[in-house]
Design a protein around this motif. Structure first.
Motif, mmCIF file in Angstrom:
data_model
loop_
_atom_site.group_PDB
_atom_site.id
_atom_site.type_symbol
_atom_site.label_atom_id
_atom_site.label_comp_id
_atom_site.label_asym_id
_atom_site.label_seq_id
_atom_site.Cartn_x
_atom_site.Cartn_y
_atom_site.Cartn_z
ATOM 1 N N ILE A 36 0.844 -1.202 0.000
ATOM 2 C CA ILE A 36 0.000 0.000 0.000
ATOM 3 C C ILE A 36 0.877 1.250 0.000
ATOM 4 O O ILE A 36 0.608 2.230 -0.714
ATOM 5 C CB ILE A 36 -0.950 -0.010 1.219
ATOM 6 C CG1 ILE A 36 -1.989 -1.120 1.078
ATOM 7 C CG2 ILE A 36 -1.619 1.352 1.408
ATOM 8 C CD1 ILE A 36 -2.963 -0.965 -0.065
ATOM 9 N N HIS A 37 1.937 1.215 0.779
ATOM 10 C CA HIS A 37 2.871 2.343 0.813
ATOM 11 C C HIS A 37 3.509 2.551 -0.557
ATOM 12 O O HIS A 37 3.626 3.692 -1.042
ATOM 13 C CB HIS A 37 3.941 2.112 1.876
ATOM 14 C CG HIS A 37 4.942 3.219 1.972
ATOM 15 N ND1 HIS A 37 6.223 3.120 1.451
ATOM 16 C CD2 HIS A 37 4.861 4.464 2.520
ATOM 17 C CE1 HIS A 37 6.875 4.237 1.677
ATOM 18 N NE2 HIS A 37 6.078 5.065 2.316
ATOM 19 N N GLU A 38 3.907 1.465 -1.186
ATOM 20 C CA GLU A 38 4.528 1.550 -2.513
ATOM 21 C C GLU A 38 3.552 2.155 -3.521
ATOM 22 O O GLU A 38 3.934 2.973 -4.365
ATOM 23 C CB GLU A 38 4.965 0.155 -2.971
ATOM 24 C CG GLU A 38 5.597 0.109 -4.343
ATOM 25 C CD GLU A 38 6.928 0.844 -4.425
ATOM 26 O OE1 GLU A 38 7.272 1.291 -5.539
ATOM 27 O OE2 GLU A 38 7.606 0.991 -3.383
ATOM 28 N N GLU A 39 2.297 1.764 -3.425
ATOM 29 C CA GLU A 39 1.288 2.214 -4.386
ATOM 30 C C GLU A 39 0.855 3.662 -4.162
ATOM 31 O O GLU A 39 0.588 4.395 -5.122
ATOM 32 C CB GLU A 39 0.064 1.301 -4.307
ATOM 33 C CG GLU A 39 -1.040 1.633 -5.302
ATOM 34 C CD GLU A 39 -2.179 0.625 -5.282
ATOM 35 O OE1 GLU A 39 -3.184 0.865 -5.987
ATOM 36 O OE2 GLU A 39 -2.067 -0.391 -4.573
ATOM 37 N N ALA A 64 -8.804 -0.243 8.182
ATOM 38 C CA ALA A 64 -8.596 -1.640 8.567
ATOM 39 C C ALA A 64 -8.636 -1.769 10.070
ATOM 40 O O ALA A 64 -8.074 -0.943 10.791
ATOM 41 C CB ALA A 64 -7.258 -2.158 8.036
ATOM 42 N N LYS A 65 -9.322 -2.805 10.530
ATOM 43 C CA LYS A 65 -9.335 -3.170 11.946
ATOM 44 C C LYS A 65 -9.045 -4.661 11.992
ATOM 45 O O LYS A 65 -9.909 -5.486 11.760
ATOM 46 C CB LYS A 65 -10.703 -2.863 12.562
ATOM 47 C CG LYS A 65 -10.797 -3.164 14.045
ATOM 48 C CD LYS A 65 -12.183 -2.813 14.574
ATOM 49 C CE LYS A 65 -12.269 -3.074 16.074
ATOM 50 N NZ LYS A 65 -13.627 -2.749 16.599
ATOM 51 N N THR A 108 -8.778 -5.479 -0.676
ATOM 52 C CA THR A 108 -9.833 -4.870 0.143
ATOM 53 C C THR A 108 -9.423 -3.479 0.603
ATOM 54 O O THR A 108 -10.236 -2.541 0.590
ATOM 55 C CB THR A 108 -10.140 -5.759 1.364
ATOM 56 O OG1 THR A 108 -10.553 -7.056 0.912
ATOM 57 C CG2 THR A 108 -11.236 -5.159 2.217
ATOM 58 N N LEU A 109 -8.172 -3.329 0.989
ATOM 59 C CA LEU A 109 -7.688 -2.019 1.435
ATOM 60 C C LEU A 109 -7.741 -0.998 0.303
ATOM 61 O O LEU A 109 -8.151 0.150 0.512
ATOM 62 C CB LEU A 109 -6.253 -2.136 1.944
ATOM 63 C CG LEU A 109 -6.044 -2.288 3.442
ATOM 64 C CD1 LEU A 109 -4.565 -2.305 3.774
ATOM 65 C CD2 LEU A 109 -6.738 -1.167 4.208
ATOM 66 N N GLU A 110 -7.310 -1.398 -0.876
ATOM 67 C CA GLU A 110 -7.354 -0.480 -2.023
ATOM 68 C C GLU A 110 -8.783 -0.005 -2.265
ATOM 69 O O GLU A 110 -9.016 1.184 -2.518
ATOM 70 C CB GLU A 110 -6.824 -1.183 -3.270
ATOM 71 C CG GLU A 110 -5.329 -1.439 -3.244
ATOM 72 C CD GLU A 110 -4.876 -2.326 -4.392
ATOM 73 O OE1 GLU A 110 -3.674 -2.310 -4.693
ATOM 74 O OE2 GLU A 110 -5.731 -3.033 -4.980
ATOM 75 N N LEU A 111 -9.740 -0.916 -2.179
ATOM 76 C CA LEU A 111 -11.145 -0.574 -2.383
ATOM 77 C C LEU A 111 -11.629 0.408 -1.326
ATOM 78 O O LEU A 111 -12.320 1.393 -1.634
ATOM 79 C CB LEU A 111 -11.980 -1.854 -2.343
ATOM 80 C CG LEU A 111 -13.431 -1.771 -2.825
ATOM 81 C CD1 LEU A 111 -13.490 -1.322 -4.280
ATOM 82 C CD2 LEU A 111 -14.113 -3.122 -2.660
#
Length: 222
Positions: free
Chosen positions: A27-30, A192-193, A200-203
């Motif tokens: 996610i950090h990279e993106e 996120a929890k 899912t995180l990207e969405l």
């Protein structure tokens, strides 16, 4: 704050955070050009909750397999030896102080530091209560290891670690990992929890951005 911020609340002793580390790195990279990123320590095991694995967290002896099966991460043989004998002391304070010291040097690499720290514990079997692990990590990031260890003993960085713990409580985090998006108005949106996969995180990130964009357009049209 020029950009929105993604806040990663983790604890170095959290096995699910170890399993989540490839996801947050991706996610950090993106998104690193789009968002600022911050890592804070949650203080999962502090005060009266600290102690040997066998006493304070014997469930880890079987729970690690669930983490492996769910996330695809692997726990190293050296760590599993510690797990079997159950004597390693679990205490979140020292690794949290180490993160605070690291952020004073290279804050933009805090996600990498958190990942490498957890890999050193959970794969290489290094003891997070000993200076050796932090000297090793400091060298890997081009930081003088003697200076790093010296700073870990300063009250300034202990206070910084406990500020992270307080921030975790303020965000009402009661499980790790947790991820938030903070907008320019200091509103926090939970992404996120607990363990969450990359797709899912990207969405969720895109949905929050759409929501914020819609709210911004509505305010301009009034």
């Amino acid at each position: 704050m020029d950009k929105f911020k993604i806040i990663y609340v983790y604890d170095a002793l959290c096995g699910w955070c170890y399993g989540f580390s490839p996801v947050i790195r991706a996610i950090h990279e993106e998104y690193h050009d789009q968002f600022d990123f911050e890592v804070i320590s949650g203080g999962m095991i502090t005060g009266s909750r600290t102690g040997p694995i066998d006493v304070v967290a014997p469930y880890i002896k079987t729970a690690y397999k669930t983490v492996e099966d769910t996330t695809g991460i692997k726990f190293g043989e050296a760590f599993l030896v510690h797990l079997e004998n159950g004597e390693m002391i679990l205490d979140s304070e020292k690794p949290a102080i180490a993160l605070s010291v690291f952020k004073s040097y290279i804050p933009d690499s805090a996600i990498e530091f958190a990942h490498d720290l957890q890999a050193s514990i959970y794969y290489d079997g290094k003891d997070p209560n000993l200076d050796e692990i932090y000297r090793y990590l400091a060298v890997n990031f081009g930081i003088d290891p003697d200076e790093f260890i010296y700073k870990m003993d300063l009250e300034e960085f202990k206070h910084a670690a406990y500020y992270d713990f307080a921030m975790t409580k303020q965000l009402k985090v009661n499980g790790f990992p947790a991820l938030f998006l903070q907008n320019k108005d200091d509103h926090f949106y939970m992404l996120a929890k607990g363990y969450t996969d990359e797709q899912t995180l990207e969405l969720r990130i895109e949905n929050v951005l759409k929501e914020l964009s819609g709210a911004s357009n509505d305010s301009r049209s009034e």
